[in-house]
Structures are given as C-alpha cells and as structure tokens.
Design an enzyme around this catalytic site. Structure first.
Site, mmCIF file in Angstrom:
data_model
loop_
_atom_site.group_PDB
_atom_site.id
_atom_site.type_symbol
_atom_site.label_atom_id
_atom_site.label_comp_id
_atom_site.label_asym_id
_atom_site.label_seq_id
_atom_site.Cartn_x
_atom_site.Cartn_y
_atom_site.Cartn_z
ATOM 1 N N SER A 1 0.844 -1.189 0.000
ATOM 2 C CA SER A 1 0.000 0.000 0.000
ATOM 3 C C SER A 1 0.881 1.242 0.000
ATOM 4 C CB SER A 1 -0.906 -0.003 1.233
ATOM 5 O OG SER A 1 -0.105 0.170 2.386
ATOM 6 N N LYS A 2 0.209 2.371 -0.020
ATOM 7 C CA LYS A 2 0.892 3.670 -0.095
ATOM 8 C C LYS A 2 2.029 3.828 0.920
ATOM 9 C CE LYS A 2 -0.747 6.481 -3.222
ATOM 10 N NZ LYS A 2 -1.873 6.001 -3.874
ATOM 11 N N ARG A 3 1.869 3.210 2.089
ATOM 12 C CA ARG A 3 2.893 3.429 3.114
ATOM 13 C C ARG A 3 4.228 2.787 2.717
ATOM 14 N NH1 ARG A 3 1.464 -1.213 7.213
ATOM 15 N NH2 ARG A 3 -0.430 -1.195 6.002
ATOM 16 N N HIS A 4 4.201 1.881 1.753
ATOM 17 C CA HIS A 4 5.448 1.260 1.305
ATOM 18 C C HIS A 4 6.124 2.058 0.192
ATOM 19 C CE1 HIS A 4 3.034 -2.245 2.845
ATOM 20 N NE2 HIS A 4 4.128 -2.306 3.568
#
Ligand code: GLU
Length: 485
Positions: free
Chosen positions: A259-262
C-alpha cells in the site's frame, strides 16, 4: 484450442501494480501461445463514476506495451467490451435459468432482508433464508400481476461440495451449504457483478481467467453458474497478493499488503518517478513468476517467449523498490544510443549540454544512472557555478590539500591554455604536469576538476568535466577558483 484471455479492470482511475501484474499475466498467457488478449471494462457495479478513469486504463495498457487484440477502443467480434453497454444482454440468461428451475424470482422486500440480517446471531453473517425459493406458481403469478419488484436468485445446491482446480493454488473445495442463493439480476433488471462477469467470460469465449487471489473463494459460485448453463469452466489462475515491507519501531521487518505506506503503488506514479514502463513490466513479471534460468532482465518479447503459467508461485511476492531501481538501471544500460538520447535529451537541453557532447555524456552517464531524472542533479554543475566551500579541495585519497591545489592549479592554467580542448590531449597534459613534478595524477586532477565543476561529485573525471564545460567556461572557472585560494 486457441487461448483467449481477458483483462477486466473496473475503472477506478488508478492502476495498482497488482492489477497491472494481472493484466501482464493475462497478456503473457495468451501471447505465449499466440492467443488473443481482450480488454473488457467492468463498469456495472461502480458506486460512482470516476471522470477519465477508463482513459487511465487505455493509457496504462499502451504505455506498458500490453496491446490488446480486442477491446472497447480497438473493437472485435465479441463486443461491446464495456459492461455498461451490454446491460440488455444479461436478462435473457437469467430468465433462462428461471425457466429451467435453476433460478427463481425473489420478491422479498428490503425491509424483510434488513430484518433477517438484524436478527442474525452476534457476529454471524447470515445469508438469504431462501424464503422465495419454493413459492407456488400461484403465489408467483399473483406477485407478478401486482407488479411486485423482484430480483432473480440462483438456486444453490444445499448439500455437497463444489471443487475446482486452480492452476496456482491447486484443488479448492467449498461446502455448498455456505453458498448464498446469489442474486443474478437486480430489481432494475441489471446484472450483479458476478453474473455479468460469468456471462461475459463465456460469451467472449474466454479460456483462461487470471485474477487476484481475493476471487478464490467466490469462484465456486461462478462455477455453479457455468454448471447451471452447461458451459465449460475456464482455466483459473489466481495470483497471490503483492506485499510490501516496512520496519516497525523496534526495527523489526513487517510485511503487509502493498500500500501507499510502502511507496508508490500506481503504475503512473512509478512512471512519473522516473521508472521506465518496460522496467516496471519486467520487474512485475517477476513478482510471482520465476523463469527457468537465472535471467532477470527481460524485454516484453522475451517474456512472451519464456512465460510459463506452470511456473507461477502461490507464495506472496514482496515488492522491492531497490530491485525495481536495479532492473531500471539494467534497462538503461541495454538501451541503444538512439533510445538513450531520446530519454536524456530533455535533461541535456535543460542542463545546456552542447550536441557535440551527447556521445560523451552517454558514455559516462549510461552506466551510472538508475533513472533518467537523476540527470538533473548530475548535470547541474554545468549551468550553475557558485562560490563553493574551498575545503572541497582537501581530499586525503587524492593527496590534495589547499596548498597543493593552489600550487597545481597555478601550474595547470598555462598548460591548459595551450592544450587542444580534446579529451585525450587534456588527460595527457594533466598527467604530464604530475609526471614532471613527481606527484600522483590525482594531485593535479582533483583540484582542476573541483575548480571547474565547483562540486565534489561529477559524472566522469577531470578531462570529461573540462570537455562538458568547454574551453572558455573551464578556464574562466579555474582562474576564479584559483583566485580564492
Ligand atoms: N473487475 C474485476 C477487478 O477489477 C476483475 C475480476 C476478474 O478478473 O474476474 O478486480
């Protein structure tokens, strides 16, 4: 049998790399066998219309090089290829199942269904209680005559298990009693998502269905529909999730759904960050598929030739941004000069590189960049020269100090002024100064390069920097830097 695969994205305005991998594997499954790759837009179940979302799909496919043989924009014999343009097509199929006793009209009101759900034991998901499954013909006729709205539900088997073999996950079994009498047609006469998907796959002659593993558990329902119609079930290839890695506050590695956090997860976002579409495709191909040998860098044509559905793995792959950068760098190294120039030109122009230096630039930059946008920084010294910190002249490894820098710049200026501005000649002239004074080459090269570039890190060495700057600019800068010592 000619293979026909389809990519069936729902237009969300965003192409997650997981979806792109699905598209790629659909494409490769077909193309490896000279089959047909279809693009179908699944826009029936869209909660809200996303402006330009379908265009994102076309643009992505094009940029990624995944040319579809049939689709809304290219046509084909099995169209229309946009679900919302096929809405009239599904009802007769649902009616057919009703007539054959394999589906039924359900007149239950929303209130009744809500109540069912509300009365369910805590934490339990209860399905439809099949209230209308066995209505008498008189009851049905009366409801219809009264214009009572209805949905069409499939009669699921009440006992037994439904089993199918997925090419990646192997044999999957589901007890039929867990399957709800699924709605095929809604009160507005339009199909549910699952129903449209099956009818479309069958009527479009799809032989292989590639999709995310989140569909593993709904596939028995799809299969029971195929069975009800007496149609052949396609070959299923479900793909494992793509994961991402982060480190928690204790420094422990945590793996979770990408997801975006990666990092960026959208194809266009990665492209905008400077990754080449062909490198993204290459990297994504390896997320779940392993070639037979050790080769890791592939063109799309090589992937087509080597792709093998039997080598898809069911263990979730972890998206590794460093590896993607490496793959990107390898694709850059493999570029022809024309291709390299095509990508580099905007950066050359922005940096003010003279066309006669393009070849030199390619030589020194091609092996050193992972993305083209790094050229902005790498070439910045050409257009800007400011009063840099003179401690840059001090460099242990080069045996360079402020004193030696002053001494050798003083010696270098008249020599350079009388040297042909050519790479070899400049290198020789500088080496000669070192030789005549019995010092290491670096004692001369370091200060000359720093004095001209004004930065510690430059692409290429001393002579290359002098060539890129040109004679006049180089001498002007070297003299100005010397004056500061
Ligand atoms: N429209 C579905 C999606 O975007 C595709 C499902 C399928 O491939 O069967 O996830």
């Amino acid at each position: 049998m000619k293979i026909r695969t389809r990519f069936a994205p729902s237009p969300t305005g965003f192409m997650h790399v997981g979806n792109l991998r699905t598209a790629l594997y659909e494409y490769l499954t077909a193309k490896h066998e000279n089959g047909t790759f279809v693009l179908r837009i699944e826009d029936t179940d869209q909660e809200r219309y996303v402006e330009g979302a379908t265009q994102v799909i076309y643009d992505t496919m094009k940029l990624a090089g995944l040319d579809h043989d049939e689709g809304p924009d290219v046509g084909g014999e099995y169209g229309p290829y946009v679900q919302s343009e096929r809405l009239g097509l599904y009802k007769p199929y649902a009616e057919q199942l009703v007539n054959e006793g394999k589906a039924y009209r359900c007149f239950c009101t929303k209130e009744r269904l809500d109540e069912l759900r509300a009365n369910a034991p805590e934490g339990e998901v209860v399905g439809y209680d099949r209230h209308c499954r066995d209505l008498s013909q008189e009851e049905i006729d009366a409801k219809l005559a009264a214009g009572t709205p209805y949905v069409i539900r499939q009669k699921m088997p009440l006992t037994g298990v439904t089993t199918y073999t997925d090419l990646v996950y192997g044999e999957i079994s589901f007890p039929n009693e867990d399957l709800d009498d699924q709605i095929l047609l809604k009160t507005d006469g339009y199909p549910t998502y699952n129903f449209a998907n099956v009818i479309d796959d069958h009527t479009m002659g799809i032989t292989h269905v590639v999709r995310g593993s989140e569909y593993l558990s709904s596939t028995p329902k799809y299969n029971l529909l195929y069975e009800a119609f007496g149609w052949e079930v396609p070959t299923y290839i479900h793909l494992p999730l793509i994961m991402g890695k982060t480190v928690d506050e204790n420094g422990k590695e945590v793996v979770s759904k990408l997801s975006k956090r990666h990092g960026s997860t959208g194809f266009m976002d990665l492209v905008n960050e400077g990754y080449l579409p062909e490198a993204i495709i290459n990297y994504i191909a390896l997320l779940g598929w392993a070639p037979e040998g050790t080769q890791e860098i592939f063109t799309l044509d090589e992937l087509k030739a080597q792709f093998d559905i039997n080598r898809i793995s069911k263990s979730p792959a972890v998206f590794d941004y460093d590896k993607l950068a490496w793959v990107n760098a390898e694709h850059i190294k493999n570029m022809s000069s024309e291709e390299f120039l095509k990508h580099a030109l905007p950066f050359y122009e922005q940096a003010g590189i003279r066309p006669d230096c393009y070849e030199l630039c390619e030589e020194i930059l091609k092996p050193r960049i992972t993305k083209f946008n790094e050229l902005t920084d790498k070439l910045a010294f050409i257009g800007t020269f400011a009063d840099f910190d003179i401690s840059l002249f001090e460099h242990k490894k080069s045996k360079s100090t402020l004193e030696t820098s002053k001494e050798y710049l003083t010696k270098a200026v008249p020599v350079l002024e009388n040297t042909e501005w050519e790479r070899e000649a400049l290198t020789e002239a500088i080496k000669k100064i070192a030789e005549d004074n019995e010092v290491k080459n670096s004692v001369v090269m370091w200060p000359v390069r720093i004095a001209a570039a004004g930065v510690a890190v430059t692409p290429g060495g001393c002579a290359e920097v002098l060539i890129l700057l040109g004679r006049e600019e180089s001498l002007k800068r070297i003299k100005a830097s010397l004056a500061r010592l």
